[in-house]
Design an enzyme around this catalytic site. Structure first.
Site, PDB file in Angstrom:
ATOM      1  N   GLU A   1       0.844  -1.195   0.000  1.00 55.82           N
ATOM      2  CA  GLU A   1       0.000   0.000   0.000  1.00 55.82           C
ATOM      3  C   GLU A   1       0.880   1.245   0.000  1.00 55.82           C
ATOM      4  O   GLU A   1       2.097   1.163   0.223  1.00 55.82           O
ATOM      5  CB  GLU A   1      -0.928   0.003   1.219  1.00 55.82           C
ATOM      6  CG  GLU A   1      -1.991  -1.087   1.153  1.00 55.82           C
ATOM      7  CD  GLU A   1      -2.972  -1.063   2.303  1.00 55.82           C
ATOM      8  OE1 GLU A   1      -4.115  -1.458   2.078  1.00 55.82           O
ATOM      9  OE2 GLU A   1      -2.617  -0.676   3.424  1.00 55.82           O
TER      10      GLU A   1
ATOM     11  N   HIS B   1      -9.158   9.605   3.381  1.00 57.79           N
ATOM     12  CA  HIS B   1      -8.760   8.522   2.460  1.00 57.79           C
ATOM     13  C   HIS B   1      -8.965   9.016   1.035  1.00 57.79           C
ATOM     14  O   HIS B   1     -10.003   9.604   0.726  1.00 57.79           O
ATOM     15  CB  HIS B   1      -9.594   7.263   2.709  1.00 57.79           C
ATOM     16  CG  HIS B   1      -8.979   6.055   2.066  1.00 57.79           C
ATOM     17  ND1 HIS B   1      -9.012   5.855   0.707  1.00 57.79           N
ATOM     18  CD2 HIS B   1      -8.286   5.023   2.591  1.00 57.79           C
ATOM     19  CE1 HIS B   1      -8.367   4.722   0.420  1.00 57.79           C
ATOM     20  NE2 HIS B   1      -7.913   4.204   1.543  1.00 57.79           N
TER      21      HIS B   1
ATOM     22  N   ARG C   1      -0.830   8.845   1.794  1.00 58.00           N
ATOM     23  CA  ARG C   1      -2.237   9.229   1.648  1.00 58.00           C
ATOM     24  C   ARG C   1      -2.503  10.717   1.625  1.00 58.00           C
ATOM     25  O   ARG C   1      -3.354  11.189   0.877  1.00 58.00           O
ATOM     26  CB  ARG C   1      -3.013   8.664   2.838  1.00 58.00           C
ATOM     27  CG  ARG C   1      -3.474   7.317   2.562  1.00 58.00           C
ATOM     28  CD  ARG C   1      -4.376   6.808   3.613  1.00 58.00           C
ATOM     29  NE  ARG C   1      -4.475   5.386   3.335  1.00 58.00           N
ATOM     30  CZ  ARG C   1      -4.996   4.513   4.131  1.00 58.00           C
ATOM     31  NH1 ARG C   1      -5.483   4.902   5.298  1.00 58.00           N
ATOM     32  NH2 ARG C   1      -5.042   3.246   3.797  1.00 58.00           N
TER      33      ARG C   1
ATOM     34  N   HIS D   1     -11.492   9.865   7.162  1.00 58.67           N
ATOM     35  CA  HIS D   1     -11.243   8.436   7.312  1.00 58.67           C
ATOM     36  C   HIS D   1     -10.701   8.039   8.674  1.00 58.67           C
ATOM     37  O   HIS D   1     -11.146   7.066   9.274  1.00 58.67           O
ATOM     38  CB  HIS D   1     -10.234   8.038   6.221  1.00 58.67           C
ATOM     39  CG  HIS D   1      -9.910   6.588   6.171  1.00 58.67           C
ATOM     40  ND1 HIS D   1     -10.884   5.626   6.018  1.00 58.67           N
ATOM     41  CD2 HIS D   1      -8.725   5.922   6.256  1.00 58.67           C
ATOM     42  CE1 HIS D   1     -10.304   4.433   5.997  1.00 58.67           C
ATOM     43  NE2 HIS D   1      -9.005   4.586   6.157  1.00 58.67           N
TER      44      HIS D   1
ATOM     45  N   ARG E   1      -1.096   8.915   9.262  1.00 58.52           N
ATOM     46  CA  ARG E   1      -0.955   7.482   9.507  1.00 58.52           C
ATOM     47  C   ARG E   1      -0.521   6.743   8.239  1.00 58.52           C
ATOM     48  O   ARG E   1      -1.100   6.943   7.167  1.00 58.52           O
ATOM     49  CB  ARG E   1      -2.296   6.916   9.977  1.00 58.52           C
ATOM     50  CG  ARG E   1      -2.306   5.422  10.144  1.00 58.52           C
ATOM     51  CD  ARG E   1      -3.692   4.944  10.490  1.00 58.52           C
ATOM     52  NE  ARG E   1      -4.618   5.146   9.399  1.00 58.52           N
ATOM     53  CZ  ARG E   1      -5.245   4.153   8.763  1.00 58.52           C
ATOM     54  NH1 ARG E   1      -5.037   2.905   9.090  1.00 58.52           N
ATOM     55  NH2 ARG E   1      -6.087   4.413   7.790  1.00 58.52           N
TER      56      ARG E   1
HETATM   57  C1  FAD Z   1     -13.489   1.801   5.652  1.00 55.49           C
HETATM   58  C2  FAD Z   1     -12.286   1.653   6.531  1.00 55.49           C
HETATM   59  C3  FAD Z   1     -11.198   0.913   6.094  1.00 55.49           C
HETATM   60  C4  FAD Z   1     -10.072   0.782   6.922  1.00 55.49           C
HETATM   61  N1  FAD Z   1      -9.038  -0.004   6.502  1.00 55.49           N
HETATM   62  C5  FAD Z   1      -8.004  -0.215   7.341  1.00 55.49           C
HETATM   63  C6  FAD Z   1      -6.963  -1.130   6.993  1.00 55.49           C
HETATM   64  O1  FAD Z   1      -7.012  -1.773   5.963  1.00 55.49           O
HETATM   65  N2  FAD Z   1      -5.936  -1.286   7.863  1.00 55.49           N
HETATM   66  C7  FAD Z   1      -5.848  -0.603   9.040  1.00 55.49           C
HETATM   67  O2  FAD Z   1      -4.884  -0.779   9.785  1.00 55.49           O
HETATM   68  N3  FAD Z   1      -6.847   0.244   9.395  1.00 55.49           N
HETATM   69  C8  FAD Z   1      -7.914   0.442   8.590  1.00 55.49           C
HETATM   70  N4  FAD Z   1      -8.902   1.287   8.971  1.00 55.49           N
HETATM   71  C9  FAD Z   1      -8.850   1.892  10.305  1.00 55.49           C
HETATM   72  C10 FAD Z   1      -9.190   0.832  11.346  1.00 55.49           C
HETATM   73  O3  FAD Z   1     -10.218   0.025  10.853  1.00 55.49           O
HETATM   74  C11 FAD Z   1      -9.628   1.454  12.656  1.00 55.49           C
HETATM   75  O4  FAD Z   1      -8.719   2.449  13.050  1.00 55.49           O
HETATM   76  C12 FAD Z   1      -9.683   0.403  13.745  1.00 55.49           C
HETATM   77  O5  FAD Z   1     -10.502  -0.656  13.315  1.00 55.49           O
HETATM   78  C13 FAD Z   1     -10.238   1.006  15.008  1.00 55.49           C
HETATM   79  O6  FAD Z   1     -10.470  -0.019  15.918  1.00 55.49           O
HETATM   80  P1  FAD Z   1     -10.991   0.350  17.347  1.00 55.49           P
HETATM   81  O7  FAD Z   1     -11.089  -0.921  18.092  1.00 55.49           O
HETATM   82  O8  FAD Z   1     -10.167   1.427  17.928  1.00 55.49           O
HETATM   83  O9  FAD Z   1     -12.448   0.986  17.112  1.00 55.49           O
HETATM   84  P2  FAD Z   1     -13.703   0.489  16.284  1.00 55.49           P
HETATM   85  O10 FAD Z   1     -13.492  -0.741  15.543  1.00 55.49           O
HETATM   86  O11 FAD Z   1     -14.194   1.660  15.537  1.00 55.49           O
HETATM   87  O12 FAD Z   1     -14.750   0.160  17.440  1.00 55.49           O
HETATM   88  C14 FAD Z   1     -15.316   1.176  18.212  1.00 55.49           C
HETATM   89  C15 FAD Z   1     -16.267   0.549  19.202  1.00 55.49           C
HETATM   90  O13 FAD Z   1     -16.639   1.534  20.166  1.00 55.49           O
HETATM   91  C16 FAD Z   1     -18.029   1.470  20.372  1.00 55.49           C
HETATM   92  N5  FAD Z   1     -18.454   2.779  20.842  1.00 55.49           N
HETATM   93  C17 FAD Z   1     -18.235   3.996  20.292  1.00 55.49           C
HETATM   94  N6  FAD Z   1     -18.807   4.944  21.058  1.00 55.49           N
HETATM   95  C18 FAD Z   1     -19.397   4.304  22.089  1.00 55.49           C
HETATM   96  C19 FAD Z   1     -20.171   4.716  23.194  1.00 55.49           C
HETATM   97  N7  FAD Z   1     -20.487   6.009  23.417  1.00 55.49           N
HETATM   98  N8  FAD Z   1     -20.634   3.781  24.061  1.00 55.49           N
HETATM   99  C20 FAD Z   1     -20.376   2.472  23.859  1.00 55.49           C
HETATM  100  N9  FAD Z   1     -19.646   2.019  22.835  1.00 55.49           N
HETATM  101  C21 FAD Z   1     -19.168   2.923  21.962  1.00 55.49           C
HETATM  102  C22 FAD Z   1     -18.608   1.080  19.031  1.00 55.49           C
HETATM  103  O14 FAD Z   1     -19.893   0.552  19.218  1.00 55.49           O
HETATM  104  C23 FAD Z   1     -17.572   0.038  18.607  1.00 55.49           C
HETATM  105  O15 FAD Z   1     -17.888  -1.189  19.215  1.00 55.49           O
HETATM  106  C24 FAD Z   1     -10.041   1.422   8.176  1.00 55.49           C
HETATM  107  C25 FAD Z   1     -11.135   2.169   8.604  1.00 55.49           C
HETATM  108  C26 FAD Z   1     -12.251   2.274   7.797  1.00 55.49           C
HETATM  109  C27 FAD Z   1     -13.423   3.071   8.290  1.00 55.49           C
END
Ligand code: FAD
Length: 519
Positions: A115, A237, A284, A345, A380
């Protein structure tokens, strides 16, 4: 309700943390909550994969460290970059042991993608469904542990701090949570509280983030007087599909450019070579700005991504979700050019944490996208966020297991937590007003705090957001707390801090670009 550890968010970071802690500390009770369903966050949408050095014949930790530091415009914390890159390989093996299935090649080795900004092929993936596969395996795994409970449809309202207990220990005692089934607010006391609430893409009209990504952890941390850092580093993105697919903005992974897809302008010219020596595989921030430049100077609504050189079999085996989503909006990417624009993003900034993801408030940790660890600097590197999540979740779990044995908080303490105080009824207009303010906030952020910023635009945004903030406080003071009001309150606070920090920033770095500071 009481639990030893309360984890707010069930994406890759919350789930990985819970599994690791449950493994090392089986007697610790762990409760996970999420807004709607266990897989409602950003994790499920990740397409590209995780950046991890695994082919030691070609790749080295040093190269990945260099790529991360360079992509971040040399603003990242080198100590953090070092340990994240070096620890990533062990954490990846754990994900695999917990049941995640990544694609392999004919030699049974991990199939590695490339990438933007990476000098080597090192993206470990599962077709274009990497996040969904990780999320599936982790959700499956938490069911192995009797000491893990989870509650869907529960939303964090506020962290419980000394402000509520009228004490002076600088610590967090749990959280007030709203259950969306009955919109009642309960208190959950905990020795340790972990924010893993993901991103804040919903601050913008056009975002790759799902509807739950409203920056709630950031808003709650801010109200608990925990510092938010580097919020203006919002990554856009480069390639989101236009139009939306089933009402949601759909991302076209950078991995497609990794296998040769090219960005074209409306004259059919592969324009990226005019902007950066790495052309379509430039970092990016550069690709997103270049696309916007092309769009603005030619007054078009999008540019094109040309992936027509790919074989049908390659498309089906590597990018099945993209193929299906394009077809849903009448585009056949095997023959047609794909219309794309940049979309909000990823939040490179977030809640200030140390090297174990602990905040300055005792008993409070922040992991994953809602945290600011110093890994990403001003931009990032692609696929480094899932990596950051697994490394910091592991560190936080180990640190928590040690902290929890030292933690002397007893029942008496928790009984001092008052019930939530707030209005019991809502006005008829509350729902309509909340929706209206949310839309106005998103429009303000998109128009004035997007990829290109100006000094005047930021000042105008600051005024507008302050006025939205006052209207939100008014709504909050005069209505029963609801999940939508809770989100609006967080979005407005986070936007306000972001804009203030953007005004303070006097230099263009990485994703931050203010016309005022162009040299
Ligand atoms: C379309 C897309 C493609 C991506 N592709 C990549 C990739 O290929 N590689 C990479 O490294 N990263 C990628 N990213 C970024 C990566 O996916 C995220 O940064 C990462 O998944 C975040 O994980 P997390 O556990 O921090 O939060 P998330 O997976 O966003 O989970 C957040 C959680 O918090 C909960 N939550 C939020 N607010 C509250 C609240 N007030 N009360 C209770 N629960 C709450 C939600 O319900 C959810 O369960 C991508 C992101 C997107 C959107």
């Amino acid at each position: 309700m009481h639990t030893d550890v309360l984890v707010i968010g069930t994406g890759i970071s919350g789930l990985t943390y819970a599994i690791k802690l449950a493994e090392i500390s089986p007697e610790t009770s762990i409760s996970l909550i999420c807004k709607t369903k266990l897989d409602d966050g950003n994790t499920r949408y990740a397409q590209g994969g995780i950046a991890v050095v695994s082919n030691f014949k070609k790749d080295t930790f040093e190269k990945h460290i260099e790529d991360t530091y360079n992509a971040g415009d040399r603003c990242g914390d080198l100590e953090v970059i070092n340990f994240v890159v070096r620890e990533g390989n062990e954490r990846l093996k754990e994900l695999i042991n917990w049941g995640t299935q990544f694609d392999t090649n004919s030699n049974d080795a991990l199939d590695l993608g490339k990438e933007g900004g990476h000098s080597e092929k090192r993206i470990v993936h599962r077709k274009d469904q990497s996040g969904a596969e990780i999320q599936r395996a982790l959700i499956n795994k938490i069911r192995d542990f009797k000491n893990i409970k989870y509650f869907e449809n529960h939303i964090l309202v506020d962290l419980i701090t000394d402000h509520h207990t009228k004490t002076n220990y600088n610590r967090c005692y749990g959280a007030y949570i709203i259950s969306t089934d009955d919109e009642e607010i309960i208190k959950i006391s905990s020795k340790v509280t972990v924010l893993s609430t993901g991103g804040a893409g919903q601050l913008y009209t056009f975002t790759t983030n799902p509807i739950v990504a409203t920056g709630d952890g950031l808003g709650a941390a801010y109200r608990a007087k925990v510092k938010l850092e580097k919020l203006p580093y919002v990554q856009f993105h480069p390639t989101a599909l236009v139009p939306k697919v089933k009402g949601e903005t759909f991302l076209i992974t950078e991995a497609m450019r990794g296998v040769g897809a090219k960005l074209l302008n409306h004259e059919g010219e592969a324009f990226m070579r005019h902007y950066h020596p790495s052309a379509d595989l430039a970092p990016r921030d550069i690709v997103a700005r270049s696309i916007m430049q092309e769009i603005m100077s030619n007054n078009h609504k999008h540019v094109w991504l040309d992936a027509t050189h790919l074989e049908e079999s390659h498309f089906i085996s590597h990018f099945p979700t993209i193929l299906d989503s394009c077809k849903l909006v009448g585009i056949n990417p095997l023959k047609d050019l794909i219309p794309v624009v940049p979309a909000a993003h990823y939040s490179c900034g977030g809640i200030q944490v140390d090297k174990n993801s602990k905040t300055k408030l005792d008993g409070l940790y922040a992991i994953g996208e809602c945290s600011h660890t110093g890994l990403h600097g001003a931009n990032r590197l692609a696929s480094n966020s899932l990596l950051e999540s697994i490394v910091f979740s592991h560190r936080a779990a180990i640190h928590t297991s040690l902290e929890i044995t030292k933690n002397k908080l007893d029942e008496k303490f928790f009984s001092m937590i008052p019930a939530w105080e707030g209005q019991h009824f809502s006005s008829k207009e509350q729902h309509h007003l909340t929706k209206k303010l949310r839309k106005e906030l998103q429009e303000t952020m998109s128009q004035l705090v997007g990829i290109f910023k100006t000094k005047e635009g930021l000042i105008e945004a600051q005024k507008k957001i302050l006025s939205l903030y006052h209207e939100t406080v008014d709504l909050y003071n005069n209505n029963k707390m609801s999940s939508e009001l809770c989100e609006l309150r967080n979005m407005v606070s986070v936007a306000y801090v972001l804009v203030n920090q953007a005004i303070e920033q006097k230099e263009n770095k990485g994703v931050f670009y203010n016309h005022e500071y162009v040299k």
